[in-house]
Design an enzyme around this catalytic site. Sequence first.
Site, short mmCIF file in Angstrom:
data_model
loop_
_atom_site.label_atom_id
_atom_site.label_comp_id
_atom_site.label_asym_id
_atom_site.label_seq_id
_atom_site.Cartn_x
_atom_site.Cartn_y
_atom_site.Cartn_z
CD GLU A 99 -9.27 -4.37 -3.59
OE1 GLU A 99 -8.59 -3.70 -2.78
OE2 GLU A 99 -10.38 -4.85 -3.33
CG ASP A 100 -4.46 -2.73 -0.80
OD1 ASP A 100 -5.58 -3.23 -1.03
OD2 ASP A 100 -4.30 -1.87 0.09
CG ASP A 103 -8.52 -9.22 6.05
OD1 ASP A 103 -8.70 -10.42 6.30
OD2 ASP A 103 -8.27 -8.39 6.94
CG PHE A 152 -2.35 -5.53 10.12
CD1 PHE A 152 -3.62 -5.29 9.61
CD2 PHE A 152 -1.42 -4.49 10.12
CE1 PHE A 152 -3.96 -4.04 9.10
CE2 PHE A 152 -1.76 -3.24 9.62
CZ PHE A 152 -3.02 -3.02 9.12
NE ARG A 165 -0.56 5.02 2.76
CZ ARG A 165 -1.70 4.34 2.83
NH1 ARG A 165 -1.80 3.18 2.24
NH2 ARG A 165 -2.73 4.81 3.50
P1 5GP Z 1 -11.44 -6.47 3.34
O1 5GP Z 1 -12.63 -5.64 2.99
O2 5GP Z 1 -11.13 -7.53 2.30
O3 5GP Z 1 -11.57 -7.07 4.73
O4 5GP Z 1 -10.22 -5.50 3.50
C1 5GP Z 1 -9.62 -4.89 2.42
C2 5GP Z 1 -8.90 -3.63 2.81
O5 5GP Z 1 -8.49 -3.64 4.18
C3 5GP Z 1 -7.64 -3.49 2.00
O6 5GP Z 1 -7.86 -2.81 0.80
C4 5GP Z 1 -6.71 -2.77 2.96
O7 5GP Z 1 -6.92 -1.38 2.84
C5 5GP Z 1 -7.17 -3.22 4.34
N1 5GP Z 1 -6.37 -4.35 4.84
C6 5GP Z 1 -6.75 -5.64 4.96
N2 5GP Z 1 -5.76 -6.40 5.48
C7 5GP Z 1 -4.72 -5.57 5.68
C8 5GP Z 1 -3.38 -5.77 6.17
O8 5GP Z 1 -2.91 -6.86 6.54
N3 5GP Z 1 -2.59 -4.65 6.22
C9 5GP Z 1 -3.02 -3.42 5.83
N4 5GP Z 1 -2.16 -2.41 5.93
N5 5GP Z 1 -4.26 -3.20 5.35
C10 5GP Z 1 -5.11 -4.27 5.28
#
Ligand code: 5GP
Length: 175
Positions: A99-100, A103, A152, A165
């Site tokens: 995973e990247d 959050d 963010f 990206r």
């Molecule tokens: P979660 O479901 O944990 O809230 O969010 C996960 C997804 O939201 C990540 O895989 C990513 O695609 C996006 N995301 C969450 N935080 C960020 C951020 O700070 N920057 C970017 N570009 N994408 C984010």
Amino acid sequence: MPDPHLGEIVVSAEALRQRIAELGAQITADYVDRPPLLVGILKGAFMFMSDLSRAIDLQVEFDFMAVSSYGSATRSSGVVRIIKDLDLDLHDRHVLIVEDIVDSGLTQGYLRRTLMARDPASLEVCTLLLKEGLQKSDPDLKYVGFTIPPRFVIGYGLDVAERHRNLDHIVEYLP
Ligand code: 5GP
């Protein structure tokens, strides 16, 4: 001209290189007798998947899945959609989700439930970034590259509206 939307560097290219080498060595040791199937979560994890896989000294296999949780906004909607499913069968495989960023943890929780239902031999998560303190439930993350402040960020695979990206480091995005 400098881009006014680019803020502080959160993780430098050099820090990424060093930490990914460490993660690769750790994964190599942990999976030495059971090479994993790496499941990269598109699109954000494509660059991490590429570098991490080269830091793992095992005959790993690859698959990719695309999910959407944000649309083009910068806040989680809580709704996770599968845009592209896996090609491979997970039955009896040692699966490592790549995973990247985690959050709220909603995407990770959804992926874990969905992939566990496919009966893998094991399932773990390796995330490059974990945002401090925002998870609604305790995420089950075996490997974490960096814990970062709840801002963010973009770069190294992460976008805003499909741009940035290709930065080789992670930087705060200022709206
Ligand atoms: P979660 O479901 O944990 O809230 O969010 C996960 C997804 O939201 C990540 O895989 C990513 O695609 C996006 N995301 C969450 N935080 C960020 C951020 O700070 N920057 C970017 N570009 N994408 C984010």
